[in-house]
Enzyme design. Sequence first.
Site, PDB file in Angstrom:
ATOM      1  N   ARG A   1      33.865  40.607  38.300  1.00  0.00           N
ATOM      2  CA  ARG A   1      34.195  41.839  39.154  1.00  0.00           C
ATOM      3  C   ARG A   1      33.199  42.655  39.132  1.00  0.00           C
ATOM      4  O   ARG A   1      32.995  43.059  38.017  1.00  0.00           O
ATOM      5  CB  ARG A   1      35.548  42.250  38.785  1.00  0.00           C
ATOM      6  CG  ARG A   1      36.039  43.420  39.549  1.00  0.00           C
ATOM      7  CD  ARG A   1      37.302  43.777  39.360  1.00  0.00           C
ATOM      8  NE  ARG A   1      38.359  42.938  40.313  1.00  0.00           N
ATOM      9  CZ  ARG A   1      39.370  43.374  40.748  1.00  0.00           C
ATOM     10  NH1 ARG A   1      40.108  44.626  40.254  1.00  0.00           N
ATOM     11  NH2 ARG A   1      40.156  42.639  41.460  1.00  0.00           N
TER      12      ARG A   1
ATOM     13  N   GLN B   1      41.503  37.061  47.148  1.00  0.00           N
ATOM     14  CA  GLN B   1      42.474  37.890  47.655  1.00  0.00           C
ATOM     15  C   GLN B   1      43.017  37.298  48.797  1.00  0.00           C
ATOM     16  O   GLN B   1      44.246  37.058  49.257  1.00  0.00           O
ATOM     17  CB  GLN B   1      42.195  39.363  47.747  1.00  0.00           C
ATOM     18  CG  GLN B   1      43.279  40.242  48.483  1.00  0.00           C
ATOM     19  CD  GLN B   1      44.558  40.408  47.428  1.00  0.00           C
ATOM     20  OE1 GLN B   1      44.502  40.735  46.351  1.00  0.00           O
ATOM     21  NE2 GLN B   1      45.748  40.097  47.927  1.00  0.00           N
TER      22      GLN B   1
ATOM     23  N   ASP C   1      44.914  48.742  52.973  1.00  0.00           N
ATOM     24  CA  ASP C   1      44.203  48.907  51.586  1.00  0.00           C
ATOM     25  C   ASP C   1      43.952  50.331  51.576  1.00  0.00           C
ATOM     26  O   ASP C   1      43.739  51.148  52.225  1.00  0.00           O
ATOM     27  CB  ASP C   1      43.122  47.898  51.650  1.00  0.00           C
ATOM     28  CG  ASP C   1      42.723  47.715  49.933  1.00  0.00           C
ATOM     29  OD1 ASP C   1      43.190  48.426  48.934  1.00  0.00           O
ATOM     30  OD2 ASP C   1      41.156  47.389  49.819  1.00  0.00           O
TER      31      ASP C   1
ATOM     32  N   CYS D   1      47.027  44.580  49.513  1.00  0.00           N
ATOM     33  CA  CYS D   1      46.624  43.738  48.179  1.00  0.00           C
ATOM     34  C   CYS D   1      46.949  44.454  46.989  1.00  0.00           C
ATOM     35  O   CYS D   1      46.985  43.610  45.908  1.00  0.00           O
ATOM     36  CB  CYS D   1      45.079  43.586  48.259  1.00  0.00           C
ATOM     37  SG  CYS D   1      44.246  45.099  48.244  1.00  0.00           S
TER      38      CYS D   1
ATOM     39  N   ARG E   1      48.702  34.953  44.346  1.00  0.00           N
ATOM     40  CA  ARG E   1      47.399  35.214  43.652  1.00  0.00           C
ATOM     41  C   ARG E   1      46.994  34.081  42.454  1.00  0.00           C
ATOM     42  O   ARG E   1      46.037  33.459  42.293  1.00  0.00           O
ATOM     43  CB  ARG E   1      46.957  36.381  43.084  1.00  0.00           C
ATOM     44  CG  ARG E   1      46.859  37.704  43.900  1.00  0.00           C
ATOM     45  CD  ARG E   1      45.495  37.490  44.891  1.00  0.00           C
ATOM     46  NE  ARG E   1      44.385  37.391  43.893  1.00  0.00           N
ATOM     47  CZ  ARG E   1      43.539  38.303  43.307  1.00  0.00           C
ATOM     48  NH1 ARG E   1      44.124  39.763  43.707  1.00  0.00           N
ATOM     49  NH2 ARG E   1      42.471  38.171  42.733  1.00  0.00           N
TER      50      ARG E   1
END
Length: 308
Positions: free
Chosen positions: A105, A136, A227, A267, A295
């Site tokens: 990430r 995602q 989001d 998300c 997920r």
Amino acid sequence: MRGRYYISVLDLGKEETLEVLEIARHYKIERKAGKRKSDILKGKIWAILFEKPSLRTRVTFEVAVRELGGETFYLSPNDVGLGKREPVKDVARNLERWIDGVFARVFDHKVFQEFRDYAPNLSVINALSDLEHPCQALADFQTMIEITGDLGFHLAFIGDGNNVANSLMLMSALLGSDFTIACPEGYEPPKEIVEKALEMAKRTGSQINIVRDPKSAVSRADFIYTDVWASMGQETEAEIRRKAFQGYQVNEELLKFAPEHAKVMHCLPAHRGEEITDEVIESERSLVFVQAENRLHTIKALLSFLSQ
Ligand code: CP
Ligand code: NVA
């Protein structure tokens, strides 16, 4: 499975992506029947290398690798200092000597290209970058397909043209679903993403639209997605963004303009009272915890697919 990667949604073709989603469907059924364990990743070790915080992405990956019989270890921003304590290309070439894959990430999406260039035998999965969040999108497509049974749906994204929006736009274009984003001027997805999506959409028949008005965006939507307005790393812009996104909140008022069957997605983590109201996220229409559950099934499926 050395050297496999999923950095962008477009790193898998349409059939491959559908295969991953089909594997995820099976994993979900199996897990509900109590079967969790396999040895697909037996003897494999993955690093979780994160420059930003996470709940869903990290936990589902850790659980996924364990359930598939492999092992993980976590490297926090302070442990590695990617590009600060030492260059990305050195980190990549070190890790390649020891382990099988990196689940990373990051801020700068280009980090992934350096990993590919300098450590081609190391598998790499994008756990979110400033440009994309492909894992995602996999979970979100599993969620939508579960409800509609096919890919002929219309997804409306309300808000920032960010990493999540980019990956959803690309996956819609890849799989032939319709996608509309309503965003203020200056907050559209990057040109490179839009161009790729439009190019792909020509082949799959997907309709990709960028509009300003959230009401028109939701009018034909089967799924309404939002989001945060300021993503991780954009904290200093939060105030400016709060102003820019006035009128882009997913709330009961906006849902009056949507078909009655339309579901709401996010998300997570959400900023309740900003991009979405508490009322909507807690409502019957909300799919947020199904997305979160998926997920796990999709990351297991992706790991299994890449290890074939
Ligand atoms: N949706 C998602 O990626 O959540 P985390 O940031 O908690 O991983
Ligand atoms: N766009 C958000 C997604 C978090 C999962 C961010 O990058 O912070």
